[in-house]
Design a protein around this motif. Structure first.
Motif, PDB file in Angstrom:
ATOM      1  N   THR A 131      38.891  35.491   3.744  1.00 25.08           N
ATOM      2  CA  THR A 131      39.851  34.506   4.242  1.00 25.08           C
ATOM      3  C   THR A 131      39.696  34.342   5.749  1.00 25.08           C
ATOM      4  O   THR A 131      39.562  35.321   6.486  1.00 25.08           O
ATOM      5  CB  THR A 131      41.294  34.944   3.927  1.00 25.08           C
ATOM      6  OG1 THR A 131      41.452  35.060   2.516  1.00 25.08           O
ATOM      7  CG2 THR A 131      42.301  33.930   4.457  1.00 25.08           C
ATOM      8  N   ARG A 154      38.023  31.153   2.313  1.00 26.28           N
ATOM      9  CA  ARG A 154      39.270  30.387   2.170  1.00 26.28           C
ATOM     10  C   ARG A 154      39.808  30.140   3.567  1.00 26.28           C
ATOM     11  O   ARG A 154      39.989  31.072   4.358  1.00 26.28           O
ATOM     12  CB  ARG A 154      40.299  31.181   1.354  1.00 26.28           C
ATOM     13  CG  ARG A 154      41.635  30.423   1.146  1.00 26.28           C
ATOM     14  CD  ARG A 154      42.824  31.357   0.999  1.00 26.28           C
ATOM     15  NE  ARG A 154      42.648  32.324  -0.058  1.00 26.28           N
ATOM     16  CZ  ARG A 154      43.191  32.250  -1.272  1.00 26.28           C
ATOM     17  NH1 ARG A 154      43.969  31.241  -1.565  1.00 26.28           N
ATOM     18  NH2 ARG A 154      42.981  33.181  -2.167  1.00 26.28           N
ATOM     19  N   ASP A 175      42.201  24.945   3.215  1.00 26.79           N
ATOM     20  CA  ASP A 175      42.568  25.195   1.814  1.00 26.79           C
ATOM     21  C   ASP A 175      44.058  25.458   1.665  1.00 26.79           C
ATOM     22  O   ASP A 175      44.651  25.123   0.645  1.00 26.79           O
ATOM     23  CB  ASP A 175      41.793  26.406   1.284  1.00 26.79           C
ATOM     24  CG  ASP A 175      40.297  26.195   1.309  1.00 26.79           C
ATOM     25  OD1 ASP A 175      39.823  25.242   0.658  1.00 26.79           O
ATOM     26  OD2 ASP A 175      39.589  26.967   1.988  1.00 26.79           O
TER      27      ASP A 175
END
Length: 291
Positions: A131, A154, A175
């Motif tokens: 992430t 992400r 996202d």
């Protein structure tokens, strides 16, 4: 998995006051304290305390080396942080009233001088499925978000402090967008469309004492109610919420479960005076039995 946070690091100067000062008013503070802050640092600490691995990409001046040490003590990977001799560390002067509301004056300093090479070197160690998160208190967000997307990460964007131009640049790579109700209204006004029509997979709008609203890419809306507590200081509560949300998702939680955890963390945070130094860990949240 891991979280890579391009975020600010500030020295927080906190003044406890009877009420927030009005224009032209000179107000005597009842208490003063200094600690670690900045939206980015707050989120990194929250992510670490939520039991996720987090590396912080940022910069401080020579007088701010202690903030890097503090982040390390809290479990944050500080290797990507630059120490700059030519820039002062960012800082915030924060007035906190007796009702828990706050007023903040922010100086960006070294947070706006992070080199693109430092960002690239850090993200070169990331893996697909990790992430990436950023906010609006540093430079280089767009380039970093684009790089993270290309690497298969992400991309999470906490669109604060609100800047319509920054949001426009980042939206194609995002996202998960996290913003509060005022920021959501500002974004809708700037873009001329509601936040649920931005083409983003997930949007979370925090609503203060009303909890938060999750807007999924499928068009479904889910309201997560707030937990009733007596607030002492709202500073850093939103950052704590976002950090716990990101950590939960990175650890594989479904969105609703991660939102419930983040709501508990944010509720406990507002009962404490301070910022990064008082962000709760998972055991404290469990012991508090909120919600």
């Amino acid at each position: 998995m891991a979280v890579w946070n391009l975020g600010s690091i500030n020295i927080d100067n906190v003044y406890r006051v009877p009420h927030l000062p009005a224009a032209g008013e000179t107000l005597a503070a009842m208490e003063f304290s200094q600690g670690l802050g900045g939206k980015g640092a707050n989120m990194s600490v929250a992510i670490a305390r939520a039991a996720a691995r987090v590396a912080h990409i940022g910069a401080v001046g020579p007088e701010g080396k202690w903030t890097v040490d503090r982040l390390m003590e809290y479990g944050v990977d500080t290797r990507p942080i630059q120490v700059m001799t030519e820039h002062a560390t960012g800082h915030a002067n924060i007035a906190v009233a007796e009702d828990g509301e706050n007023q903040i004056v922010l100086f960006a300093g070294s947070n706006r001088a992070i080199s693109s090479s430092a960002v690239g070197q850090a993200l070169a160690e990331a893996s697909p499925g990790d992430t990436f998160i950023t906010q609006n208190e540093t430079n280089g967000q767009r380039e970093a978000a684009e790089m993270a997307r290309q690497l298969g990460l992400r991309v999470v964007y906490a669109a604060a402090p609100f800047d319509p131009d920054a949001v426009r640049e980042l939206l194609p790579f995002v996202d998960l967008l996290v913003l509060n109700q005022v920021e959501a209204e500002q974004l809708e006004a700037a873009l001329g469309k509601p936040v649920h029509a931005l083409g983003i997979e997930d949007v979370v709008v925090t609503l203060g004492s009303d909890g938060c609203l999750w807007l999924s890419g499928s068009g479904e809306e889910t309201h997560v109610p707030a937990i009733s507590v007596t607030p002492v200081d709202t500073t850093g509560a939103g950052d704590t919420f976002t950090g716990y949300l990101v950590a939960g998702l990175d650890r594989g939680m479904p969105m609703r479960q991660a939102l419930d955890l983040a709501t508990q963390a944010g509720a406990l945070m507002v009962t404490r005076l301070g910022t990064a130094d008082v962000i709760p860990d998972l055991k404290e949240i469990e012991d508090a039995k909120l919600g």
